[in-house]
Design an enzyme around this catalytic site. Structure first.
Site, mmCIF file in Angstrom:
data_model
loop_
_atom_site.group_PDB
_atom_site.id
_atom_site.type_symbol
_atom_site.label_atom_id
_atom_site.label_comp_id
_atom_site.label_asym_id
_atom_site.label_seq_id
_atom_site.Cartn_x
_atom_site.Cartn_y
_atom_site.Cartn_z
ATOM 1 N N ARG A 20 0.817 -1.138 0.027
ATOM 2 C CA ARG A 20 0.039 0.067 0.040
ATOM 3 C C ARG A 20 0.950 1.124 0.182
ATOM 4 N NH1 ARG A 20 -4.174 -0.109 4.622
ATOM 5 N NH2 ARG A 20 -5.172 -1.682 3.420
ATOM 6 N N ARG A 45 -2.033 6.869 9.685
ATOM 7 C CA ARG A 45 -2.337 6.249 8.252
ATOM 8 C C ARG A 45 -2.426 7.373 7.245
ATOM 9 N NH1 ARG A 45 -4.347 0.907 7.920
ATOM 10 N NH2 ARG A 45 -3.600 -0.244 9.707
ATOM 11 N N LYS A 90 -4.340 1.504 14.604
ATOM 12 C CA LYS A 90 -4.108 2.466 13.615
ATOM 13 C C LYS A 90 -5.031 3.446 13.807
ATOM 14 C CE LYS A 90 -6.629 -0.654 10.981
ATOM 15 N NZ LYS A 90 -7.366 -1.467 9.938
ATOM 16 N N LYS A 102 -6.613 7.268 11.904
ATOM 17 C CA LYS A 102 -6.866 7.673 10.637
ATOM 18 C C LYS A 102 -7.506 9.277 10.704
ATOM 19 C CE LYS A 102 -7.987 3.332 8.556
ATOM 20 N NZ LYS A 102 -8.917 2.379 7.941
ATOM 21 N N CYS A 110 -15.286 -3.012 -0.932
ATOM 22 C CA CYS A 110 -13.901 -3.450 -0.480
ATOM 23 C C CYS A 110 -13.282 -4.554 -1.565
ATOM 24 C CB CYS A 110 -14.055 -3.842 0.762
ATOM 25 S SG CYS A 110 -14.644 -5.353 0.923
ATOM 26 N N CYS A 142 -7.963 -10.989 0.332
ATOM 27 C CA CYS A 142 -8.104 -10.258 1.870
ATOM 28 C C CYS A 142 -8.162 -11.777 2.439
ATOM 29 C CB CYS A 142 -9.469 -9.492 1.985
ATOM 30 S SG CYS A 142 -9.376 -9.050 3.598
ATOM 31 N N CYS A 201 -16.745 -8.298 4.968
ATOM 32 C CA CYS A 201 -16.857 -8.696 6.483
ATOM 33 C C CYS A 201 -17.123 -7.485 7.114
ATOM 34 C CB CYS A 201 -15.350 -9.307 6.834
ATOM 35 S SG CYS A 201 -14.202 -8.200 7.181
ATOM 36 N N CYS A 216 -14.316 -2.200 5.398
ATOM 37 C CA CYS A 216 -13.204 -1.143 4.670
ATOM 38 C C CYS A 216 -14.092 -0.222 3.555
ATOM 39 C CB CYS A 216 -12.182 -2.046 3.838
ATOM 40 S SG CYS A 216 -11.413 -2.857 5.170
#
Ligand code: SRM
Ligand code: SF4
Length: 568
Positions: free
Chosen positions: A71, A140, A204, A206, A425, A431, A470, A474
């Site tokens: 990424r 991030r 994380k 954001k 996503c 994934c 899921c 995302c």
């Protein structure tokens, strides 16, 4: 309770070095050690295996087909034509011949094998782009509103996004040593990470910057959101919102998505200070025992907004002002051609699920390579996985359009509104957490939904639809008017009732439906909507008003009372 194992791993990793170099050198396996796999995230890399092949390889007693996702760190999602060509080249050489625009405005390469990791990362850095801290327990990729033609304030927002991103990069030299053959400059000393320390953040973090009336970045889904305030034509400051997040776990009531609370206003000169102290609060108070409870949203929820305001004021030595009024229109992108005040053209292309590759139907990468060869402006990625070819000279407009047509790139004029707003996503096959298809299912799902909508004359109604494979969310499905969240192969939970402007979460309507059952569940509601909606009423608001779902339980009512009312 003692801190969790990830905390020990970070503390003992010699500032993110671990044994990554040894893992890369081990050619007996296509994988790295489990600890190194966790540390690699801080370098922008996830170990994955091809889930389509997993069972077959297991039967044949072969190790999984390991490969890596890389990424990029591209705050604000801007890249030059030269960088585009370099990334395109790397995608063909090492990355399955595809580039994937993410919901955080950057690119991912999928399918890079261990042997190619180092050269791919070196190639990305050669293009003057990094992957450091694109993942991991740090701040991030910072996202920002990215439609330059819509407002002259975009440049200021983009500059700030970059500044915030740079300020909170890890200081460790591990990245340079491992990937760029840099010298091991500093040892395992406490001074190496003056801001983060040895254990970085609990989870994380954001940050997103929005420019009303556009909420394309879904500012209420961010751990820390900044909402631009324009006065007398000047960008003067930002409303600050904290504690947003999407991820949850099916059946675990302790986890849930949450929209951020607006906690005050700060002038533009003090935004970096607000960011620094907010991240520091999460660093010092976030849960370091239970990772499922370690996001900033839970710190805010457990301790309360008033506690946060006080803690922030104490650390900064001044207090945020009362929030200013603001208003958002929606959280999607406007597609198609637009001309700015300087006479430049901008083309926003709708990219289904952000996937750019050449296929018999559309040759995305070939087209964009040719565009990059003649384009003098730049490329901008949006948080809705779309692509803007920005700042096109008037005399280039026709040739760019001709290139796109030649390679069958769908020009968005013919798109329905539901297609424009659809997102998904990645999910299968890469994934590791996917429970159901998402990206690979979206095209056929949107086709069927369009057919259903057209039965009721609703095909041009802007209704947001998002799919996640899921409940990690995302594609930010909990902020979609129709949100689908993977439960098991071919089955999804159906959520309804989010606000069109991204300010209200949706609620669970029905569980574990297959494609036919989803359409059957939506049919009567859409029919009802077509007959009885109020003028200008969005589908999400209608679903709540008509009682199909209750508005989602407010987990944080005290602060909501202080928040300006958002029109949807
Ligand atoms: Fe995500 C984990 C893909 C945006 C919440 N996400 C993952 C991983 C890395 C799976 C894993 O941990 O092994 C996925 C890799 C799939 C693949 O093969 O590419 C993955 N997330 C993505 C991307 C590529 C989805 C996309 O279709 O674009 C997005 C990359 C963003 C970026 O460029 O940085 C992506 N992920 C998001 C967002 C949306 C956002 O940030 O605006 C969210 C919801 C917001 C939030 O963070 O709350 C999100 N991803 C998660 C979570 C749940 C976190 C939580 O708090 O519970 C996980 C799982 C985890 O961290 O444990 C996750
Ligand atoms: Fe994977 Fe789930 Fe994120 Fe989709 S929502 S990319 S399935 S982690």
């Amino acid at each position: 309770m003692a801190p969790g194992e990830d905390e020990a791993l970070k503390a003992e990793s010699a500032y993110l070095r671990g044994t990554i170099t040894d893992s890369l050198a081990d050619m007996v396996t296509g994988a790295v050690t489990p600890s190194d796999a966790k540390l690699l995230k801080f370098h922008g890399i996830y170990q994955q295996d091809d889930r389509d092949l997993r069972n077959e390889r297991q039967k044949q007693k072969l190790e999984p087909a390991f490969s890596f996702l890389i990424r990029l760190r591209m705050p604000g999602g801007v890249c030059t034509p030269k960088q585009w060509l370099q990334l395109d080249d790397l995608a063909h050489r090492y990355g399955h011949g595809s580039l994937r625009i993410t919901t955080r405005q950057t690119f991912q390469f999928h399918g890079v094998i261990k042997r190619h990791l180092k050269m791919t990362i070196a190639g990305i850095n050669h293009a003057l782009i990094s992957t450091v801290a694109a993942c991991g327990d740090v701040n991030r990729n910072v996202v920002c509103h990215n439609n330059p033609y819509l407002s002259p304030h975009h440049a200021a927002l983009y500059r700030l996004a970059r500044e915030i991103s740079d300020r909170f990069l890890p200081a460790t030299q591990a990245y340079h040593e491992i990937w760029l053959d840099g010298e091991h400059i500093v040892g395992n000393s406490a001074a190496e990470e003056p801001f983060y320390g040895r254990t970085y953040l609990p989870r994380k973090f954001k940050i997103g910057l929005a420019l009303p009336p556009w909420n394309d970045v879904d500012v209420f889904s961010q751990d820390l959101g900044f909402i631009a305030v324009i006065e007398d034509g000047e960008l003067v400051g930002f409303n600050v919102c904290v504690g947003g997040g999407m991820g949850m776990t099916h059946g675990d009531l302790g986890t849930h998505p949450r929209v951020a609370d607006v906690v005050g206003y700060a002038p533009i000169s003090r935004i970096l200070e607000v960011a620094e102290q907010t991240i520091a609060i999460q660093r010092d108070f976030g849960d370091r025992i239970n990772r499922r409870h370690a996001r900033f949203k839970y710190t805010i929820e457990d301790r309360g907004i008033e506690w946060f305001r006080k803690e922030l004021s104490t650390r900064m030595g001044w207090t945020l002002e009362e929030p200013h009024e603001f208003h958002f229109d929606g959280n999607g992108d406007r597609l198609g051609w637009a001309k700015d005040a300087d006479g430049f053209w901008h083309l926003t292309l709708g990219v289904m699920s952000g996937r750019l590759r050449d296929s018999p139907e559309v040759e995305w990468l070939s087209a964009l390579r040719k565009v990059a060869e003649i384009h003098e402006g730049d490329f901008r990625l949006t948080t809705n996985q779309n692509l803007i070819i920005a700042r096109i000279h008037a005399q280039r407009k026709r040739s760019i359009e001709a290139i796109l047509r030649k390679h069958r790139v769908p020009l968005p004029d013919a798109w329905t509104e539901v297609r424009r707003l659809a997102m998904s996503c990645v999910a299968f096959p890469t994934c590791g957490l996917a429970m159901a298809e998402s990206e690979r299912w979206l095209p056929s799902w949107v086709d069927r939904l369009e057919t259903l909508l057209s039965e009721f004359g609703l095909q041009q109604e802007p209704i947001s639809v998002r799919v996640s494979g899921c409940p990690n969310g995302c594609a930010r499905p909990f902020l979609a008017e129709i949100g689908l969240v993977g439960k098991s192969p071919g089955r999804y939970n159906l959520y309804l009732g989010a606000a069109f402007d991204g300010s209200r979460l949706n609620s669970l309507y029905k569980e574990s439906l297959n494609e036919d059952e989803l359409l059957a569940a939506l049919r009567p509601i859409l029919e009802h909507y077509s007959c009885e909606r109020l003028e200008g009423e969005h589908f999400g608001d209608f679903a709540v008003r008509s009682g199909y779902v209750p508005p989602i339980q407010d987990f944080h009512s005290p602060a909501k009372a202080a928040q300006p009312r958002l029109e949807s």
